[in-house]
Scaffold this motif. Sequence first.
Motif: not given
Lengths: 326, 115
Positions: A8-12, A14-15, A18-19, A54, A56, A106
């Motif tokens: 639910d975290d857009p930054i994760i 995106e990360l 890339e990873v 994820d 949570q 994480k």
Amino acid sequence: MKILAVDDDPIILELLTEVLRAADFENVTVCGSANEAIATLENTTVPFDCFLLDIQMPDVDGIQLTSAIRAMPTYADTPILMITAMSDRSYIDKAFEAGASDYITKPFEISEVHARLRVFEALVKERKWKEDRNPVTPQQEPLAMVADADFQRRLRLHDIDGFIDYLALENYLLQVPRMSLLSMCTVGIVVRDMHRIFAASSVYEYESAVADVAEAISETLKPQQFFGAHAGEGEFVCVIDNGSGFEAEAFERALNETLQEMDLHFCDGRAMSLQTAVGDPVSLKIRSAKSLPNALVQALSNAESTARTGRGSNTDTWGKSALLGL
Amino acid sequence: MTDFSMAEGLARVRCRFIEELEPRRHELVRLRDEITDAPLVEDKVEAIARIAHKIAGTAETLGFAKLGKVAADLDEFIDQNPQLGVLPRHVLFGLLDDIVALSDQILSVPDHQFG
């Protein structure tokens, strides 16, 4: 490898994209919730090869999503990697119980994610190769006799309480907090004379017998907390919590009684008498992380030894190999 | 993919993290102010935990180890206390203040120094 990542975290997301791209995993779909993921799975034509989830998340969490994915026949064997901040033992247990194949906490090391995915990639390639070479139709399966390849295959027994994949069991051991390991042990169980018993079995009869033994193990171990896995052929291995007082001989007796009560038969009505040998437990304390998967092998070796020569002949019971750092 | 293009990709995500850090920091300050002289309302404490959880998930991987550590401590502190209404205030506010201070440090650095 076609991958679905859910967080639910857009930054994760995106990360992760890339990873994954950095390791040449370009075919990545991302979803911001479990419901979106389920809708994506229902609408996709080419199945996914791997999931990154994820735990949570609001509404439906990652553990519920794992159960939902496992309930879909297409994804019964698909690797599921939990990537989560939840490092508490109870979350780890619930995730593997629901069908997770592996677990990363994480914040993660990028190289760690790459390493886990390479293992999955190899697994997916191997499965596809086998499917292409040896397609089995449901009509053929009940009539086919057990071949060596069937015999050695580790069966997935997710429907039986406490049973997970062998690979997931190895990964589980690597995730359990060190303090919890102090009271845990591994135990191997071997069906005696398995070759003779299964020589005349069909694939269906063989797989049913393996499931029956697993069911008996699960019933006999209750209410003890454990995870078990089929290790191929007639062999099983369990990781038992609070196992320091585990008595192999008493368990073996109880397990064989349970199997007798199950009154098993071949399809043609002949009685199927299954007797098991239970090896001495292998303590998990004082083990290095690298040697933890060896504790499963050691437990199986103890069980084979018991089956061959009787109880009391095992050379490694409580921790000799651990002390040697094996 | 080359190490250079991976570094470029991570730099992009790091910028996005910083963009997102600003509203997250504001939200934490707002929630802290709302509970400073009032009872600890569960949904507000849970909202703080959700933000801390998200910061903790990526901060360290993106090079903000201290912020990631404090956010993880706050997330764990709230997660492991079943009675949110009676959390020790000094621990809660101490961790919140640390996150806000570390966020301010990160946000005060010009963008190009992260890229």
